[in-house]
Scaffold this motif. Structure first.
Motif, mmCIF file in Angstrom:
data_model
loop_
_atom_site.group_PDB
_atom_site.id
_atom_site.type_symbol
_atom_site.label_atom_id
_atom_site.label_comp_id
_atom_site.label_asym_id
_atom_site.label_seq_id
_atom_site.Cartn_x
_atom_site.Cartn_y
_atom_site.Cartn_z
ATOM 1 N N ILE B 133 0.505 -1.521 0.184
ATOM 2 C CA ILE B 133 0.357 -0.247 -0.132
ATOM 3 C C ILE B 133 0.466 1.913 0.203
ATOM 4 O O ILE B 133 0.337 2.257 -1.086
ATOM 5 C CB ILE B 133 -0.728 -0.112 1.408
ATOM 6 N N ARG B 137 1.493 4.203 -2.791
ATOM 7 C CA ARG B 137 1.192 5.764 -2.369
ATOM 8 C C ARG B 137 2.835 6.550 -3.084
ATOM 9 O O ARG B 137 2.308 7.218 -3.317
ATOM 10 C CB ARG B 137 0.574 5.431 -1.131
ATOM 11 N N ILE B 209 5.259 15.131 6.451
ATOM 12 C CA ILE B 209 4.409 15.241 7.003
ATOM 13 C C ILE B 209 4.321 16.650 6.449
ATOM 14 O O ILE B 209 5.019 17.948 6.468
ATOM 15 C CB ILE B 209 4.042 15.288 8.359
ATOM 16 N N GLU B 219 -0.876 4.718 10.528
ATOM 17 C CA GLU B 219 -1.699 3.917 9.310
ATOM 18 C C GLU B 219 -0.847 2.682 8.461
ATOM 19 O O GLU B 219 -1.609 1.266 9.387
ATOM 20 C CB GLU B 219 -2.263 4.292 8.108
ATOM 21 N N LEU B 220 0.049 2.461 8.378
ATOM 22 C CA LEU B 220 0.536 1.108 8.054
ATOM 23 C C LEU B 220 1.787 0.643 8.698
ATOM 24 O O LEU B 220 3.482 0.145 7.938
ATOM 25 C CB LEU B 220 1.172 2.110 6.287
ATOM 26 N N ALA B 288 -1.316 17.815 9.452
ATOM 27 C CA ALA B 288 -1.942 16.212 10.096
ATOM 28 C C ALA B 288 -1.189 15.996 8.719
ATOM 29 O O ALA B 288 -1.508 16.572 7.682
ATOM 30 C CB ALA B 288 -3.350 16.506 10.375
ATOM 31 N N ARG B 289 -1.603 14.949 8.575
ATOM 32 C CA ARG B 289 -1.265 13.286 7.409
ATOM 33 C C ARG B 289 -2.071 13.885 6.452
ATOM 34 O O ARG B 289 -3.776 14.380 7.296
ATOM 35 C CB ARG B 289 -1.076 12.142 7.612
ATOM 36 N N LEU B 290 -2.399 14.088 5.703
ATOM 37 C CA LEU B 290 -3.219 14.066 3.947
ATOM 38 C C LEU B 290 -3.240 12.699 3.579
ATOM 39 O O LEU B 290 -2.073 11.516 3.517
ATOM 40 C CB LEU B 290 -2.713 14.803 2.700
ATOM 41 N N ARG B 291 -5.088 12.027 2.851
ATOM 42 C CA ARG B 291 -4.680 11.337 2.374
ATOM 43 C C ARG B 291 -3.941 11.173 1.353
ATOM 44 O O ARG B 291 -4.027 12.756 0.943
ATOM 45 C CB ARG B 291 -6.170 11.147 2.507
ATOM 46 N N ILE B 292 -3.966 9.946 0.633
ATOM 47 C CA ILE B 292 -3.404 9.467 -1.108
ATOM 48 C C ILE B 292 -3.828 10.987 -1.636
ATOM 49 O O ILE B 292 -3.316 11.366 -2.635
ATOM 50 C CB ILE B 292 -2.734 8.765 -1.203
ATOM 51 N N ARG B 293 -5.708 10.835 -1.650
ATOM 52 C CA ARG B 293 -6.065 11.065 -2.436
ATOM 53 C C ARG B 293 -6.357 12.697 -2.683
ATOM 54 O O ARG B 293 -5.445 13.577 -3.191
ATOM 55 C CB ARG B 293 -7.874 10.750 -2.247
ATOM 56 N N ASN B 294 -6.159 13.128 -1.018
ATOM 57 C CA ASN B 294 -5.967 14.410 -0.781
ATOM 58 C C ASN B 294 -4.349 14.828 -1.477
ATOM 59 O O ASN B 294 -4.568 15.859 -2.168
ATOM 60 C CB ASN B 294 -6.087 14.806 0.421
#
Lengths: 411, 325
Positions: B133, B137, B209, B219-220, B288-294
């Protein structure tokens, strides 16, 4: 997108969780198709131990069910036992219990806020929240001698009184938490990245919250106005009206997402400040224990017969202790239902359909207390499960001791 | 013969210097972030201690991993990052006519892709779902910041070529004729947009970050690096430290080529330090950490549009305002 779904696990040991729990997912790319969980990775046999001790000893055991709530389980247990033995708690003790409960709520919510920020990768906020939390711990240490396991609650009252100096300390701390509340509200609810990560994520509908029997902030954020302090008033909550904090107080609407669960917890910090001020203003004089002498108390408890339920609104929601006593030294039955037990199931509807990146914050959003909830289980290498009895554990520990001794002998 | 030996010595010195500076920056970054969070933080030399410790640690290759590939990737990443030191102007030195085989800025951009690619390959080779994953990303992140980065570089190079500079893609050309001196007011606005775009690419390029979703600890559990340990992980750390310095040096060479004569080394440290502070340290403490989509939406859409409009302004400025062509 025709890529096949694949399975992955988070836990039992994973940086997103401070305690062991096992979440299992069917993923398709970054999307969660199916979620499931397996609790029971860290059972300690607390109830079993409790049924071999007298109720005063059980209090100290009950406190240690949770890693951070020092009042919650002791109070629920004491309330059940007091009902069975017909002990009337003095008014001042009721107020002192409620003050401790509410201070505990501040530090629990700040601890949660820090963990949530860390899950989002926002460590500055994590350190800020935990530094502010220290103030409650210091206060409780000054009052009771301990930062976390206060040993404050006694059957029939509390063990330590508040004097004028401590009351002044509490008032100063409340003023400090007013400014902390402003900062936390600004940093969590107005921050762009927090908004981006939490709005519309991990939605739990009101219907699901009701059907799954969710409690505490998790239920309130989904629009279920459940709060033991308001629904079944106890301790000093019978004297002061408590209004459940709902997310529409801030957003004007209820979405049941992670953001709403943050809103509820942040606004409960403000609620606590108001409640403690009211308790202090109306704090009655008088004794703090119904039966101050322990031998007299134990003698009374030894004669008690019957069953009762002790309810308490812990920071995470309703805690329930069922106790049955049958005129002997130890309780005949003791069952603990922690708040997280009622909220675990909400993970499934919250997580399904969401992204991998949102798993940690959604899992954290119910503020799971795993040590409060776990039951005994061991995972066998073939993936099967079996329960370990006391005899098994004794045998295993003896075998290990022997292995260690033989190893030392070989050297 | 002697000449190439000399080049080798210079290269080794530069590579050692870049590693040292990169690790020192990592240490300083950790202290600064700690202070912003009300903590004391680790000692400045902590990254060196970490490397020394990692060297001692056992390495494991997970069952099911493509062993040789898994082991080769850290070395490839470190080698690619270190060879960047031969092509990117470092520490304010202008080695005259050095590196006849020297590549230009496009070459350096390609070289810069290799450490990240090696991490992706290593992640996939480790046969861990977390790493897989993370690797996906990382690929998405790399693909999405490439548009704003390439646009910014090419827009400045185009402006130089429009001004008749013979080798508009060489770092030396940027140093001899700073693009800013060619830009009118309109172009200056465009140039600033391009500089901002590149500054925003820095944390993504370095996986920090809010763009650290490929590693995403909570998460990972470390994502594409999750199975790496010991000296292999240390090599990745070295690669990342060198890449930090090299990429910042590239950005500085492009957008702030003024070197103040004898003060050049000092100016280099100040410029690179300031860029890294603004692009790496501050966001790390404030977001904060962004999602990969963001991340993809931010880099490809928002920053891509910023860079393209910046480039358009630079071009318009060259044709309409005339400039000093």
């Amino acid at each position: 997108m025709t890529s096949p779904a694949y399975q992955t696990s988070i836990g039992p040991i994973h940086p997103a969780f401070k305690e062991p729990i096992h979440l299992k997912f069917d993923l398709k790319g970054e999307r969660v198709l199916k979620a499931d969980f397996a609790p029971g990775q860290a059972h300690r046999g607390v109830e079993w131990m409790g049924m071999r001790r007298n109720p005063v000893q059980v209090l100290y055991l009950a406190e240690r069910i949770c890693g951070i709530c020092g009042v919650t389980h002791a109070l629920s247990f004491a309330r059940a036992v007091e009902q069975i033995a017909g002990i009337d708690v003095p008014a001042r003790a009721h107020f002192l219990r409620s003050i401790a409960c509410e201070l505990e709520r501040i530090h629990s919510h700040l601890l949660w806020a820090g963990v949530a920020a860390h899950e989002l990768g926002f460590d500055s906020l994590f350190f800020f929240a935990w530094r502010a939390r220290e103030r409650v711990l210091d206060l409780m240490e000054k009052w009771t001698g301990n930062r976390v396991h206060y040993s404050l609650v006694q059957i029939g009252g509390v063990r330590r009184d508040l004097d004028a100096e401590l009351i002044r300390d509490i008032e100063e701390a409340l003023a400090f938490f007013e400014s902390v509340f402003g900062e936390v509200r600004r940093c969590f609810l107005e921050d762009d990245t927090v908004n981006l990560r939490c709005r519309g994520v991990g939605v739990l509908t009101q219907r699901d919250a009701l059907e799954l029997g969710c409690v505490g902030p998790t239920a309130r954020a989904s629009g279920v106005p459940a709060d033991v302090r308001a629904d079944h008033p106890y301790a000093a909550y019978s004297f002061v009206r408590v209004k459940p904090v709902m997310p529409d107080a801030y957003t004007g609407a209820i979405h049941g997402d992670v953001y709403d669960r943050i809103v509820v917890r942040v606004y409960e910090i403000a609620q606590v400040i108001g409640l403690v001020r009211e308790f202090l203003a109306r704090l009655p004089e008088g004794p703090i224990l119904a039966i101050p002498r322990i031998p007299a108390l134990l003698a009374r408890l030894k004669k008690a017969q019957g069953e009762a339920i002790g309810l308490h609104e812990a920071p995470r929601g309703e805690v329930l202790h069922y106790v049955r006593m049958n005129a002997s030294a130890a309780p005949e039955a003791w069952k603990v239902k922690a708040s997280s037990y009622s909220n675990y199931m909400a993970w499934v509807p919250m997580l399904e359909g969401e992204e991998v990146a949102d798993i940690p914050i959604i899992a954290a959003s119910i503020d799971p207390c795993i040590s409060c909830t776990d039951r005994v289980l061991a995972v066998a290498p073939d993936g099967g499960r079996r329960e370990l009895t006391k005899a098994d554990l004794t045998r295993l520990s003896r075998e290990k001791t022997r292995r260690l001794q033989q190893k030392r002998g070989a050297k | 013969m002697i000449e190439s030996f000399l080049y080798l010595v210079v290269f080794l010195l530069l590579a050692a210097g870049a590693t040292l500076f990169g690790l020192l920056f990592t240490g300083a970054d950790r202290i600064l972030v700690a202070r912003m969070q009300g903590r004391i933080g680790p000692p400045l030399l902590q990254p060196f201690y970490d490397l020394a410790k990692l060297r001692e640690k056992e390495e494991t290759v997970p069952a099911g991993a493509a062993g040789w590939l898994f082991r080769a990737c850290p070395a490839v990443a470190a080698a690619a990052a270190l060879s960047l030191c031969a092509f990117v102007p470092l520490f304010g030195f202008r080695v005259p006519g050095a590196f006849a085989w020297s590549g230009d800025i496009v070459f350096a951009l390609y070289l810069l892709l290799i450490p990240g690619t090696a991490m992706v390959v290593g992640g996939f080779a480790s046969a861990s779902p977390y790493a897989a994953i993370g690797a996906q990303r990382e690929m998405v992140t790399m693909a999405s910041y490439e548009l704003p980065l390439a646009t910014a570089v090419l827009a400045f190079a185009w402006r130089l070529s429009h001004a008749g500079v013979p080798e508009p893609l060489a770092f030396a050309s940027f140093a001899e004729l700073p693009v800013w001196s060619l830009l009118g007011p309109l172009g200056a606005v465009g140039g600033l947009l391009l500089a901002a775009a590149v500054a925003a690419v820095v944390p993504g390029e370095l996986g920090r970050i809010p763009f650290d979703s490929p590693e995403a600890e909570t998460e990972l559990a470390g994502g594409l690096l999750v199975e790496y340990g010991g000296a292999s992980l240390g090599l990745f750390h070295v690669a990342m430290a060198v890449k930090t310095v090299a990429f910042a040096a590239m950005a500085v060479a492009l957008f702030c080529p003024y070197d103040f004569g004898l003060w050049a080394p000092l100016a280099f440290f100040l410029k690179v330090g300031a860029l890294l502070f603004v692009s790496v340290t501050l966001p790390r403490a404030a977001m904060a950490r962004l999602r990969i989509r963001n991340v993809a939406a931010f880099y490809f859409t928002a920053l891509g549009a910023t860079a393209l409009s910046g480039a358009l302004l630079v071009v318009l400025d060259a044709f309409i305002a005339g400039g000093a062509a």
